[in-house]
Design a protein around this motif. Structure first.
Motif, mmCIF file in Angstrom:
data_model
loop_
_atom_site.group_PDB
_atom_site.id
_atom_site.type_symbol
_atom_site.label_atom_id
_atom_site.label_comp_id
_atom_site.label_asym_id
_atom_site.label_seq_id
_atom_site.Cartn_x
_atom_site.Cartn_y
_atom_site.Cartn_z
ATOM 1 N N HIS A 38 0.864 -1.177 0.000
ATOM 2 C CA HIS A 38 0.000 0.000 0.000
ATOM 3 C C HIS A 38 0.898 1.224 0.000
ATOM 4 O O HIS A 38 1.802 1.335 0.840
ATOM 5 C CB HIS A 38 -0.915 0.028 1.229
ATOM 6 C CG HIS A 38 -1.928 -1.065 1.254
ATOM 7 N ND1 HIS A 38 -2.734 -1.362 0.180
ATOM 8 C CD2 HIS A 38 -2.288 -1.934 2.237
ATOM 9 C CE1 HIS A 38 -3.545 -2.351 0.493
ATOM 10 N NE2 HIS A 38 -3.284 -2.735 1.736
ATOM 11 N N SER A 39 0.638 2.158 -0.919
ATOM 12 C CA SER A 39 1.564 3.274 -1.065
ATOM 13 C C SER A 39 0.848 4.606 -1.284
ATOM 14 O O SER A 39 -0.028 4.718 -2.138
ATOM 15 C CB SER A 39 2.511 3.018 -2.251
ATOM 16 O OG SER A 39 3.336 4.137 -2.486
ATOM 17 N N GLU A 40 1.262 5.615 -0.500
ATOM 18 C CA GLU A 40 0.803 6.974 -0.758
ATOM 19 C C GLU A 40 1.630 7.619 -1.868
ATOM 20 O O GLU A 40 1.290 8.699 -2.347
ATOM 21 C CB GLU A 40 0.914 7.807 0.523
ATOM 22 C CG GLU A 40 -0.021 7.341 1.634
ATOM 23 C CD GLU A 40 0.140 8.156 2.900
ATOM 24 O OE1 GLU A 40 0.098 9.405 2.802
ATOM 25 O OE2 GLU A 40 0.322 7.548 3.971
ATOM 26 N N GLU A 41 2.704 6.958 -2.250
ATOM 27 C CA GLU A 41 3.562 7.403 -3.350
ATOM 28 C C GLU A 41 3.091 6.744 -4.648
ATOM 29 O O GLU A 41 2.939 5.536 -4.710
ATOM 30 C CB GLU A 41 5.015 7.020 -3.076
ATOM 31 C CG GLU A 41 5.988 7.370 -4.176
ATOM 32 C CD GLU A 41 6.027 8.849 -4.476
ATOM 33 O OE1 GLU A 41 5.633 9.224 -5.597
ATOM 34 O OE2 GLU A 41 6.422 9.625 -3.574
ATOM 35 N N LEU A 42 2.844 7.568 -5.706
ATOM 36 C CA LEU A 42 2.321 7.042 -6.966
ATOM 37 C C LEU A 42 3.380 6.912 -8.039
ATOM 38 O O LEU A 42 3.174 6.225 -9.042
ATOM 39 C CB LEU A 42 1.196 7.940 -7.495
ATOM 40 C CG LEU A 42 -0.205 7.736 -6.905
ATOM 41 C CD1 LEU A 42 -0.272 8.180 -5.457
ATOM 42 C CD2 LEU A 42 -1.247 8.474 -7.723
ATOM 43 N N GLY A 65 -0.063 -4.444 -5.395
ATOM 44 C CA GLY A 65 -0.263 -3.275 -4.561
ATOM 45 C C GLY A 65 -1.051 -2.179 -5.248
ATOM 46 O O GLY A 65 -1.470 -2.315 -6.403
ATOM 47 N N ASN A 66 -1.219 -1.064 -4.516
ATOM 48 C CA ASN A 66 -2.056 0.023 -5.024
ATOM 49 C C ASN A 66 -1.701 1.331 -4.342
ATOM 50 O O ASN A 66 -1.083 1.350 -3.263
ATOM 51 C CB ASN A 66 -3.521 -0.300 -4.769
ATOM 52 C CG ASN A 66 -3.853 -0.463 -3.304
ATOM 53 O OD1 ASN A 66 -3.554 -1.521 -2.720
ATOM 54 N ND2 ASN A 66 -4.438 0.541 -2.681
ATOM 55 N N SER A 67 -2.125 2.407 -4.959
ATOM 56 C CA SER A 67 -1.963 3.728 -4.370
ATOM 57 C C SER A 67 -3.087 3.985 -3.376
ATOM 58 O O SER A 67 -4.169 3.408 -3.484
ATOM 59 C CB SER A 67 -1.954 4.793 -5.454
ATOM 60 O OG SER A 67 -3.192 4.799 -6.149
ATOM 61 N N CYS A 160 -6.746 5.390 -4.725
ATOM 62 C CA CYS A 160 -6.690 6.829 -4.965
ATOM 63 C C CYS A 160 -5.323 7.364 -4.590
ATOM 64 O O CYS A 160 -4.333 6.625 -4.547
ATOM 65 C CB CYS A 160 -7.805 7.537 -4.201
ATOM 66 S SG CYS A 160 -7.801 7.194 -2.422
ATOM 67 N N SER A 161 -5.242 8.657 -4.287
ATOM 68 C CA SER A 161 -4.000 9.304 -3.891
ATOM 69 C C SER A 161 -4.266 10.118 -2.628
ATOM 70 O O SER A 161 -5.425 10.275 -2.220
ATOM 71 C CB SER A 161 -3.496 10.200 -5.025
ATOM 72 O OG SER A 161 -4.392 11.288 -5.213
ATOM 73 N N ASN A 168 -5.836 10.912 -9.982
ATOM 74 C CA ASN A 168 -4.654 10.055 -10.111
ATOM 75 C C ASN A 168 -4.739 8.855 -9.181
ATOM 76 O O ASN A 168 -5.135 8.970 -8.009
ATOM 77 C CB ASN A 168 -3.384 10.847 -9.803
ATOM 78 C CG ASN A 168 -3.181 11.990 -10.778
ATOM 79 O OD1 ASN A 168 -3.509 11.877 -11.956
ATOM 80 N ND2 ASN A 168 -2.652 13.103 -10.291
ATOM 81 N N SER A 169 -4.350 7.704 -9.693
ATOM 82 C CA SER A 169 -4.319 6.473 -8.912
ATOM 83 C C SER A 169 -3.565 5.427 -9.705
ATOM 84 O O SER A 169 -3.325 5.601 -10.909
ATOM 85 C CB SER A 169 -5.745 5.981 -8.609
ATOM 86 O OG SER A 169 -6.432 5.708 -9.820
#
Length: 794
Positions: A38-42, A65-67, A160-161, A168-169
């Motif tokens: 899981h990432s807040e970085e895209l 994984g995903n944003s 999402c972001s 953006n996602s």
């Protein structure tokens, strides 16, 4: 089943921690492992070190994984990039990752592939989905995945972001790489795998009901005939500015769909006053604005955490809408999920929207919390929920906003009750005006009103079908048994029609013995419904005093090629198909009365020919030519008799054509020619009412068909045209060409022969035409003898 959590700060530290974990796995029998990120970085370049490190230390081990708008680990806010090693301790547990790109395949195709893949893997018990933010609705995906086996649970979120207003996602995996427009799907299952999923909303309705009067897909245009945005502006003073999204989030819409109460958030307000929603809202449905009530949410959290404790999860996946963080702004973002802390190791993220399957249907939610609990094997021990502090209602002063909301809700409810009673009264008056008193079906007025509505709609996706129906033999029942018998048949027909089509369309009585059904039911349901109608009729006839039979004709408003018919053509086609059905099941009855009717028809032929001296004795001549051709073909006597009788009656339908069209001296207009083209259909109806045989009616109906399929009324081709009609077509042409008409002189026999030769395989059956040409001299002799007193035409 376990989780091992890693926080990615730098590649070197992460690799060292992974190496230690790798040794642990070897020491513990190398269990099945899968990594979730899981990432807040895209930025894929900043994520690449995570993937490369995973593949270096754990080659061939799957990862996905995903944003996010924030990460969750053990019910607390986690680092910007969180990695969870999902450890499956049972060798029977399986996992499979699928990834799709929206730019390569349609949503419907993707959903179909997921369903087919699940069918190939019967071990699947859960489907987890991660959906990128997209400009299109998620409805097609939800409806497509409804086809998954009913025992499969489905849950997930829209990724999402950190900026939840941003489009953006991204999703990424070891099987599909990185994409900003795609779908990630994870299958879980096996005989020792167990899963349970739940949702928590907590939003309460406020104010009045709004009727969705216009919507298309996920764009909501009108609520109770107001531009959808005006509801927020008028009732909540929310302006259409940069803060609209955040302000509207506090008052989402409650929408009933598939028997589930769904929260729908307005993603954007458009210049035309419409609202772009996260998913479709059906036109004709009801919605209400809502507000979040903290105490209600916390009570729901408490109940669901206690239920989850009974399941004894080992791992939990949490999908919490990012908008809920704003709701709990005075607390930590994970405030409400602390009640689940201690039950099991948990990972998750703050999402843009949430998915959950309930009652067999997959729905996409907003501002909702979805939690999936998973374990392997039977329950061995239970974790203990931390619990949640619920404010004491007695010692806590209820906020003014909550008291006002309650007041508005209750007064709105009272107003709605009054409106409901008024609506019932208006509906009763409307029913009186548009309901047939004998059958209880809608009447001709309602039928015409619906046709007008359909005529004005501009939808390119409509699938309207019209069924026109007629009670066979009603006149005979009235004349023989009285009008009471006829009324009984009409009521029985109405009941059979309503029981068959009432749940799928509108049923009307549009005339004495005429009924209509208009429906948008799928095309593949039409034949089963027709079979049900016949079954209902047969059940009635088992005990009925008067026999019931109904002819049915159908027509689709839009043809297979996508062309939309006019309303008049739509009705005409259904009417023609209904009379074809009458012909198909028509049974001849030979008696004195029937002979009298046939004698009357002969008189009608004489009356018709008496109108026009140029066509006098035309039917007699065509009958003679047809007999000669039929004998030359070597047909049986019964066939010859049938064809000659049909030839004598072939133009009986012209009795129903206006004289100013039938005897017009000049060239017919296109409209007039269309009127003339109705005479075979009119003729068939006349003969059918007089109990002529099915075969003879068919010959008369089709005597103007062409061998190449360009004739009328049905455009039959080749040998699909009854042989009698093919014979009469040539005989009719010979007499027409060699007869003087009001608009031209008679044509020569040589010209007539040339025209027949020229049109073999086009207008005429080439085999029959060849026989005519071989017996041409006999045809000429017959023609001259039929025109006694006229000079020989060369």
């Amino acid at each position: 089943m376990k989780n091992r959590i890693f926080a990615f700060n730098d590649a070197a530290t992460f690799e060292k921690e992974l190496a230690q974990f790798s040794n642990w796995c070897k020491e513990n029998g190398s269990p099945t492992v899968c990594f979730q990120i899981h990432s807040e970085e895209l930025d894929p370049e900043k994520l690449r070190p995570v993937w490369e490190t995973l593949e270096r230390v754990f080659p061939k081990v799957p990862w996905f994984g995903n944003s996010t708008s924030g990460n969750i680990v053990d019910c607390e806010k986690a680092s910007e990039i969180s990695i969870s090693a999902i450890i499956f301790e049972k060798p029977t547990t399986k996992i499979q990752i699928l990834q799709y790109d929206f730019s390569n395949k349609s949503i419907s195709d993707i959903a179909h592939e997921i369903v087919e893949e699940a069918k190939q893997n019967p071990w699947v018990k859960a489907v987890e989905i991660y959906h990128c933010i997209s400009p299109f609705s998620t409805t097609n995906l939800c409806e497509g995945l409804d086809a998954l086996a009913p025992n499969i649970q489905i849950f997930g979120g829209i990724v999402c972001s950190p900026d939840i207003t941003s489009p953006n996602s991204c999703v990424f995996s070891s099987v599909g790489g990185h994409t900003t427009s795609g779908l990630l799907v994870v299958f879980y299952g096996g005989p020792d795998f167990y899963v349970e999923s739940r949702k928590i909303s907590g939003w309460k309705p406020i104010g009045r009901n709004f009727h969705v009067t216009r919507s298309k897909g996920n764009v909501l245009y009108e609520l109770s005939s107001l531009p959808a945005y005006e509801v927020y502006n008028k009732y909540l003073n929310i302006k259409n500015d940069n803060n609209f999204f955040y302000n509207a989030l506090e008052f989402p819409m409650l929408y009933e769909h598939n028997g589930i109460s769904i929260v729908r958030a307005a993603g954007a307000s458009n210049p035309d006053g419409s609202l772009t929603m996260s998913s479709d809202i059906d036109e004709g449905s009801m919605v209400r604005l809502s507000y979040g009530e903290p105490q209600l949410i916390l009570e729901k959290i408490k109940t669901e955490s206690e239920n989850a404790e009974l399941f004894a999860p080992e791992v939990m996946h949490i999908f919490s809408c990012a908008a809920r963080k704003a709701f709990w702004s005075k607390h930590e973002p994970t405030y409400e999920i602390t009640a689940f802390k201690g039950l099991a190791s948990s990972t998750g993220f703050f999402s843009h929207g949430e998915f959950l399957r309930e009652k067999g249907f997959l729905n996409q939610h907003n501002i909702t919390l979805v939690i999936a609990s998973m374990r392997e094997g039977a329950i061995t021990k239970r974790g203990h929920a931390k619990g949640v502090i619920i404010p004491d209602e007695k010692s806590t002063r209820l906020p003014l906003a909550a008291r006002m909301a309650t007041f508005i809700r209750e007064t709105s409810f009272e107003l709605e009750q009054i409106n409901s009673r008024l609506r019932v009264m208006n509906e009763h008056l409307q029913d009186v005006a548009t309901t047939d008193s004998l059958t209880g079906l809608e009447n001709r007025l309602a039928f015409d009103a619906l046709l007008e509505t359909i005529n004005q709609e501009d939808s390119q996706e409509n699938s309207w079908t019209m069924f026109l129906m007629d009670v066979n033999g009603l006149k005979y029942a009235n004349d023989t048994f009285g009008h009471q018998a006829g009324d009984e048949l009409i009521k029985a027909a109405a009941k059979a029609i309503k029981n068959t089509y009432g749940t799928n369309g509108n049923c009307f009585r549009i005339g004495g013995d005429e009924f209509a059904v208009i429906t948008q039911a799928p095309l593949d349901s039409h034949y089963p419904m027709y079979s049900i109608l016949q079954k209902n009729i047969n059940e009635y006839n088992k005990k009925a005093l008067y026999h019931l039979s109904i002819a049915v004709g159908a027509s689709r408003l839009r043809s297979d090629s996508g062309i939309r018919k006019s309303i008049s053509d739509w009705k005409m086609e259904a009417d023609l198909n209904m009379y074809r059905d009458k012909v198909r099941y028509h049974k001849p009855v030979e008696n004195d009365e029937n002979q009298n009717l046939k004698d009357l028809i002969s008189c009608l032929i004489s009356v018709e020919e008496a109108k026009d001296s140029y066509t006098a004795h035309h039917s007699e001549r065509v009958k003679a030519y047809s007999e000669l051709i039929a004998r030359s073909l070597g047909l049986s006597e019964s066939s010859i008799s049938l064809i000659t009788h049909a030839a004598h009656l072939h133009d009986i339908g012209k009795i129903g054509i206006r004289d100013n069209v039938l005897t017009k001296p000049g060239k017919l207009t296109d409209e007039e020619f269309e009127i003339i083209k109705q005479h075979p259909v009119i003729g068939a109806k006349i003969l059918m009412q007089s109990n002529y045989t099915h075969e003879m009616v068919q010959i008369v109906l089709h005597h103007h068909e062409r061998y190449d399929g360009r004739g009328y009324p049905e455009g039959l081709k080749g040998e699909d045209i009854p042989i009698g009609a093919r014979v009469i077509a040539i005989a009719d042409s010979i007499d027409a060409m060699t007869s003087k008409r009001v608009y031209r002189d008679a044509m020569s026999l040589d010209y007539c022969r040339e025209e027949i030769e020229k049109n073999l395989g086009k207008m005429y059956d080439p085999a029959i035409g060849k026989v005519v040409l071989e017996h041409w001299n006999e045809m000429v002799d017959s023609l001259l003898s039929m025109r006694t007193g006229r000079p020989k035409v060369i």
